[in-house]
Design a protein around this motif. Structure first.
Motif, mmCIF file in Angstrom:
data_model
loop_
_atom_site.group_PDB
_atom_site.id
_atom_site.type_symbol
_atom_site.label_atom_id
_atom_site.label_comp_id
_atom_site.label_asym_id
_atom_site.label_seq_id
_atom_site.Cartn_x
_atom_site.Cartn_y
_atom_site.Cartn_z
ATOM 1 N N ALA A 218 0.849 -1.201 0.000
ATOM 2 C CA ALA A 218 0.000 0.000 0.000
ATOM 3 C C ALA A 218 0.884 1.250 0.000
ATOM 4 N N PHE A 219 0.710 2.082 -1.016
ATOM 5 C CA PHE A 219 1.507 3.308 -1.156
ATOM 6 C C PHE A 219 0.589 4.501 -0.909
ATOM 7 N N THR A 220 0.929 5.306 0.072
ATOM 8 C CA THR A 220 -0.011 6.365 0.476
ATOM 9 C C THR A 220 0.675 7.736 0.496
ATOM 10 N N PRO A 221 -0.103 8.791 0.220
ATOM 11 C CA PRO A 221 0.470 10.138 0.170
ATOM 12 C C PRO A 221 0.332 10.908 1.480
ATOM 13 N N TRP A 222 0.849 12.135 1.425
ATOM 14 C CA TRP A 222 1.042 12.960 2.603
ATOM 15 C C TRP A 222 -0.158 13.840 2.931
ATOM 16 N N ASN A 223 -1.180 13.912 2.064
ATOM 17 C CA ASN A 223 -2.231 14.913 2.314
ATOM 18 C C ASN A 223 -3.152 14.516 3.467
ATOM 19 N N PHE A 224 -3.462 13.213 3.562
ATOM 20 C CA PHE A 224 -4.190 12.697 4.733
ATOM 21 C C PHE A 224 -3.328 11.545 5.266
ATOM 22 N N PRO B 127 4.145 8.111 3.514
ATOM 23 C CA PRO B 127 4.809 9.278 2.921
ATOM 24 C C PRO B 127 6.006 9.781 3.731
ATOM 25 N N GLU B 128 7.083 10.055 3.036
ATOM 26 C CA GLU B 128 8.309 10.517 3.702
ATOM 27 C C GLU B 128 8.156 11.934 4.255
ATOM 28 N N ASP B 129 7.249 12.753 3.641
ATOM 29 C CA ASP B 129 7.050 14.119 4.150
ATOM 30 C C ASP B 129 6.362 14.106 5.513
ATOM 31 N N THR C 111 13.053 5.661 -0.735
ATOM 32 C CA THR C 111 12.900 6.276 -2.056
ATOM 33 C C THR C 111 11.706 5.588 -2.718
ATOM 34 N N PRO C 112 10.595 6.336 -2.955
ATOM 35 C CA PRO C 112 9.356 5.678 -3.402
ATOM 36 C C PRO C 112 9.551 4.767 -4.615
ATOM 37 N N ALA C 113 10.288 5.242 -5.625
ATOM 38 C CA ALA C 113 10.420 4.444 -6.851
ATOM 39 C C ALA C 113 11.170 3.130 -6.572
ATOM 40 N N GLU C 114 12.181 3.189 -5.698
ATOM 41 C CA GLU C 114 12.942 1.955 -5.388
ATOM 42 C C GLU C 114 12.046 0.950 -4.664
ATOM 43 N N ILE C 115 11.280 1.464 -3.697
ATOM 44 C CA ILE C 115 10.451 0.557 -2.894
ATOM 45 C C ILE C 115 9.334 -0.036 -3.746
ATOM 46 N N SER C 116 8.704 0.800 -4.590
ATOM 47 C CA SER C 116 7.588 0.268 -5.384
ATOM 48 C C SER C 116 8.099 -0.758 -6.387
ATOM 49 N N GLU C 117 9.230 -0.483 -7.015
ATOM 50 C CA GLU C 117 9.756 -1.482 -7.973
ATOM 51 C C GLU C 117 10.053 -2.803 -7.277
ATOM 52 N N GLY D 35 -2.286 8.701 -5.165
ATOM 53 C CA GLY D 35 -1.322 9.751 -5.518
ATOM 54 C C GLY D 35 -1.668 10.317 -6.868
ATOM 55 N N SER D 36 -0.652 10.791 -7.578
ATOM 56 C CA SER D 36 -0.927 11.477 -8.845
ATOM 57 C C SER D 36 -1.172 10.475 -9.976
ATOM 58 N N THR D 37 -1.860 10.939 -11.007
ATOM 59 C CA THR D 37 -2.186 10.069 -12.142
ATOM 60 C C THR D 37 -0.928 9.537 -12.853
ATOM 61 N N HIS E 231 2.182 4.580 -13.973
ATOM 62 C CA HIS E 231 3.474 3.869 -13.960
ATOM 63 C C HIS E 231 3.381 2.611 -13.084
ATOM 64 N N LEU E 232 2.811 2.765 -11.899
ATOM 65 C CA LEU E 232 2.731 1.611 -10.984
ATOM 66 C C LEU E 232 1.760 0.553 -11.515
ATOM 67 N N ALA E 233 0.659 1.011 -12.145
ATOM 68 C CA ALA E 233 -0.297 0.040 -12.713
ATOM 69 C C ALA E 233 0.382 -0.771 -13.816
ATOM 70 N N MET F 16 -6.404 1.934 -7.655
ATOM 71 C CA MET F 16 -5.733 3.208 -7.949
ATOM 72 C C MET F 16 -6.658 4.359 -7.606
ATOM 73 N N GLU F 17 -6.251 5.178 -6.657
ATOM 74 C CA GLU F 17 -7.034 6.374 -6.290
ATOM 75 C C GLU F 17 -6.163 7.567 -6.656
ATOM 76 N N LEU F 18 -6.495 8.225 -7.794
ATOM 77 C CA LEU F 18 -5.559 9.196 -8.367
ATOM 78 C C LEU F 18 -6.122 10.622 -8.330
ATOM 79 N N GLU G 140 8.052 23.018 -0.350
ATOM 80 C CA GLU G 140 8.402 24.141 -1.240
ATOM 81 C C GLU G 140 8.076 23.799 -2.698
ATOM 82 N N ARG G 141 8.231 22.512 -3.044
ATOM 83 C CA ARG G 141 7.953 22.086 -4.418
ATOM 84 C C ARG G 141 6.510 22.421 -4.822
ATOM 85 N N ARG G 142 5.593 22.217 -3.889
ATOM 86 C CA ARG G 142 4.180 22.486 -4.182
ATOM 87 C C ARG G 142 3.929 23.991 -4.300
ATOM 88 N N VAL G 143 4.628 24.795 -3.501
ATOM 89 C CA VAL G 143 4.466 26.254 -3.611
ATOM 90 C C VAL G 143 4.914 26.690 -5.006
HETATM 91 P P1 NAD Z 1 4.240 12.949 -6.800
HETATM 92 O O1 NAD Z 1 3.549 12.541 -8.022
HETATM 93 O O2 NAD Z 1 5.729 13.087 -6.811
HETATM 94 O O3 NAD Z 1 3.898 11.960 -5.591
HETATM 95 C C1 NAD Z 1 2.589 11.651 -5.227
HETATM 96 C C2 NAD Z 1 2.680 10.474 -4.251
HETATM 97 O O4 NAD Z 1 3.195 9.362 -4.952
HETATM 98 C C3 NAD Z 1 3.662 10.702 -3.102
HETATM 99 O O5 NAD Z 1 3.102 10.132 -1.939
HETATM 100 C C4 NAD Z 1 4.923 9.948 -3.516
HETATM 101 O O6 NAD Z 1 5.647 9.447 -2.427
HETATM 102 C C5 NAD Z 1 4.358 8.822 -4.327
HETATM 103 N N1 NAD Z 1 5.246 8.353 -5.378
HETATM 104 C C6 NAD Z 1 5.887 9.097 -6.301
HETATM 105 N N2 NAD Z 1 6.596 8.296 -7.130
HETATM 106 C C7 NAD Z 1 6.398 7.019 -6.708
HETATM 107 C C8 NAD Z 1 6.836 5.739 -7.169
HETATM 108 N N3 NAD Z 1 7.609 5.599 -8.256
HETATM 109 N N4 NAD Z 1 6.436 4.652 -6.485
HETATM 110 C C9 NAD Z 1 5.617 4.760 -5.402
HETATM 111 N N5 NAD Z 1 5.162 5.942 -4.936
HETATM 112 C C10 NAD Z 1 5.538 7.056 -5.586
HETATM 113 O O7 NAD Z 1 3.597 14.306 -6.367
HETATM 114 P P2 NAD Z 1 3.754 15.217 -5.093
HETATM 115 O O8 NAD Z 1 4.498 16.445 -5.486
HETATM 116 O O9 NAD Z 1 4.161 14.495 -3.850
HETATM 117 O O10 NAD Z 1 2.222 15.553 -4.964
HETATM 118 C C11 NAD Z 1 1.612 16.344 -5.932
HETATM 119 C C12 NAD Z 1 0.641 15.609 -6.767
HETATM 120 O O11 NAD Z 1 0.315 14.323 -6.271
HETATM 121 C C13 NAD Z 1 -0.641 16.382 -6.764
HETATM 122 O O12 NAD Z 1 -0.688 17.235 -7.867
HETATM 123 C C14 NAD Z 1 -1.703 15.353 -6.795
HETATM 124 O O13 NAD Z 1 -2.102 15.135 -8.131
HETATM 125 C C15 NAD Z 1 -1.066 14.100 -6.341
HETATM 126 N N6 NAD Z 1 -1.542 13.650 -5.036
HETATM 127 C C16 NAD Z 1 -2.738 13.066 -4.999
HETATM 128 C C17 NAD Z 1 -3.230 12.630 -3.798
HETATM 129 C C18 NAD Z 1 -4.578 12.002 -3.714
HETATM 130 O O14 NAD Z 1 -5.158 11.979 -2.652
HETATM 131 N N7 NAD Z 1 -5.086 11.424 -4.804
HETATM 132 C C19 NAD Z 1 -2.496 12.806 -2.643
HETATM 133 C C20 NAD Z 1 -1.249 13.413 -2.714
HETATM 134 C C21 NAD Z 1 -0.770 13.820 -3.933
#
Ligand code: NAD
Length: 480
Positions: A149-155, A179-181, A209-215, A230-232, A237-239, A251-253, A331-334
């Motif tokens: 399970a790969f999860t982001p930083w927003n929640f 998430p590392e953040d 490093t997300p890409a290393e762990i997911s691969e 995470g992002s589309t 890529h992961l799909a 996939m929740e993108l 800062e990247r998001r800003v």
């Molecule tokens: P990003 O695309 O770099 O990363 C998004 C998430 O994916 C992060 O949690 C990151 O750790 C993870 N990730 C990135 N590359 C990965 C990989 N190869 N293998 C596994 N995990 C990987 O973007 P970001 O700058 O962190 O966030 C910005 C964008 O991400 C936003 O524009 C938004 O579209 C998307 N996002 C979506 C959600 C959501 O709830 N759907 C949450 C956070 C971010």
């Protein structure tokens, strides 16, 4: 607590530990940019141990009864609720959101865990009547195995709770790449499961490093399912990696939420509710409303009301009293949002921001209205994922629907109207996984949560989310 440095470790085979090579990543407080701690960065040696521990943990977990699994999940949810204030402070500090929003998220996560624990008790097998005499056909629903399970930083907590809840409820083991953040609050969530008595290795937690762990994890034979939020682009890529291994994914993108405000809408109610949904978590929400499609007769009245809501936001450090909007995550998001807004300005948009002073350090971005948008602006194509609202007008409802459906995204869409016919029509016509009419409460555990088109596939709510973590198997016996 806010003064204590954060030191987040990995959870491998039931043991909290540093990375084998001692490597760490820094954690920053987004409200001031200062270093507040570190998180362990897993190496391949750590991942090898994690997967071995997860295989054993899964075995122990799936061999418990559904009732015993439920009891442990319910206890973890209770512990999470008991610790909500303390964990909320950690989350607010590392993620930036207002403390009240962090506590709401944590309590909601407890509800998700409880729901999936209960739902796991109803994962019934079936008997299908046979065509031949003395044949018994049993259809079994069994856990799919270990889930990555790969999860982001927003929640930081709720994104994990959905994946963890559905997987554990179905009897799966889970390796969470959090998430590392924002690593510390997820670790506190997982600690609730450890303290509730979950078998060692049934849940593991890694960072790196997300890409290393997911691969590594997607290719590993022990891992049988992938779940990503995470992002589309990353999701695609992961799909693809998972497809090459014949492994199912959820996939929740991203999204680009349209909001259609009809001429007959209650404008005060609409402005208040949409603004709350827009600026929650500084707009860093996949289901955030983004493209406002306003009937031309009410557009200026709505915009004035919405501006009043924006002016009332109190922006600052999430731990400060009364703050309603915190900083962005980094800062990247800003930089990303600044570029989107500058692109829109250069292409002729009018911008409006409330007259509110921002803190002079940290990763803050002002709530921003983009007025008079045109389709060549990047913000009309790309998910802003921040406190930017785009205001556009329509005359005919059919044009609003066309614009709402224009993008490849299809996550959440919103409508404000008092007309039942319009409700039903738009509920059908809008291309989105979730359509909410006159409100924004679409995240409860019992209902589907997910997108269509480029916003992903699979769902993270309701019984279907649990079923997505099972295999289906026929056992057919002839009793002569
Ligand atoms: P990003 O695309 O770099 O990363 C998004 C998430 O994916 C992060 O949690 C990151 O750790 C993870 N990730 C990135 N590359 C990965 C990989 N190869 N293998 C596994 N995990 C990987 O973007 P970001 O700058 O962190 O966030 C910005 C964008 O991400 C936003 O524009 C938004 O579209 C998307 N996002 C979506 C959600 C959501 O709830 N759907 C949450 C956070 C971010």
């Amino acid at each position: 607590m806010s003064e204590t440095p954060i030191n987040t470790q990995l959870l491998i085979a039931g043991q909290w530990q540093d990375a084998a090579d001692g490597r760490t990543l820094p954690i920053l407080d987004p409200s001031n940019g200062e270093l507040i701690g570190k998180v362990a960065h897993a190496s391949v040696a750590d991942l090898d141990k994690t997967v071995a521990g997860a295989a054993a943990g899964y075995d122990a977990w799936r061999n418990l009864t559904a009732w015993d699994r439920y009891t442990i999940m319910r206890r973890a949810a209770e512990l999470l609720r008991e610790r909500a204030d303390a964990i909320g402070r950690i989350m607010s500090r590392e993620q930036g959101k207002p403390l009240a929003q962090a506590v709401i998220e944590i309590n909601a996560a407890a509800g998700v865990i409880e729901y999936f624990g209960e739902e796991g008790r109803r994962l019934n097998d079936e008997l299908v009547p046979a065509r031949a005499p003395f044949v018994e056909q049993r259809v079994l629903h069994r856990p799919i195995g270990v889930v990555a399970a790969f999860t982001p930083w927003n929640f930081p907590i709720n994104q994990i709770a959905r994946k963890l809840g559905a997987a554990l409820g179905a009897g799966c083991g889970v390796i969470v790449k959090a998430p590392e953040d924002t690593p510390a609050s997820p670790a506190e969530l997982i600690r609730c499961f450890c303290d509730a008595g979950i078998p060692a290795g049934a849940v593991s937690l890694v960072y790196g490093t997300p890409a290393e762990i997911s691969e590594y994890l997607i290719a590993h034979p022990v891992v049988r399912k992938i779940s990503f939020t995470g992002s589309t682009p990353v999701g695609k890529h992961l799909a693809a990696l998972a497809g090459a291994q014949m492994k199912p994914v959820t996939m929740e993108l991203g999204g680009h939420g349209p909001v259609i405000v009809c001429r007959d809408a209650d404008l005060d109610q609409a402005a208040e509710r949409v603004a709350a949904a827009k600026f929650r978590n500084a707009g860093q929400v996949c289901i955030a409303p983004t493209r406002f499609l306003l009937h031309k007769d009410i557009a200026s009245a709505f915009i004035e009301k919405f501006k009043a809501q924006m002016s009332a936001l109190k922006i600052g450090c999430g731990l400060d009293e009364g703050v309603t909007m915190g900083p962005l995550i980094n800062e990247r998001r800003v930089k990303a949002l600044t570029e989107l807004v500058e692109d829109a300005r250069a292409k002729g948009a009018e911008l409006w921001q409330p007259d509110t002073a921002l803190p002079n350090k940290g990763f803050f971005f002002p709530p921003t209205l983009v007025l008079k948008p045109t389709l060549d602006m990047r913000v009309m194509q790309e998910e802003p994922f921040g406190p930017i609202a785009i205001m556009d007008e329509f005359s005919e409802l059919a044009d609003a629907v066309k614009e709402a459906n224009r993008l490849p995204y299809g996550l959440a869409a919103y409508v404000y109207t008092r007309c039942e016919r319009t409700e039903r029509l738009l509920g059908e016509k809008l291309e989105a996984g979730m359509v909410a009419i006159n409100h924004h409460g679409i995240g409860t555990p019992e209902v589907p949560f997910g997108g269509i088109k480029d916003s992903g596939y699979g769902t993270e709510g309701g019984p279907a989310a649990l079923r997505a973590h099972t295999i289906i198997k026929l056992v057919s016996s002839l009793h002569e």
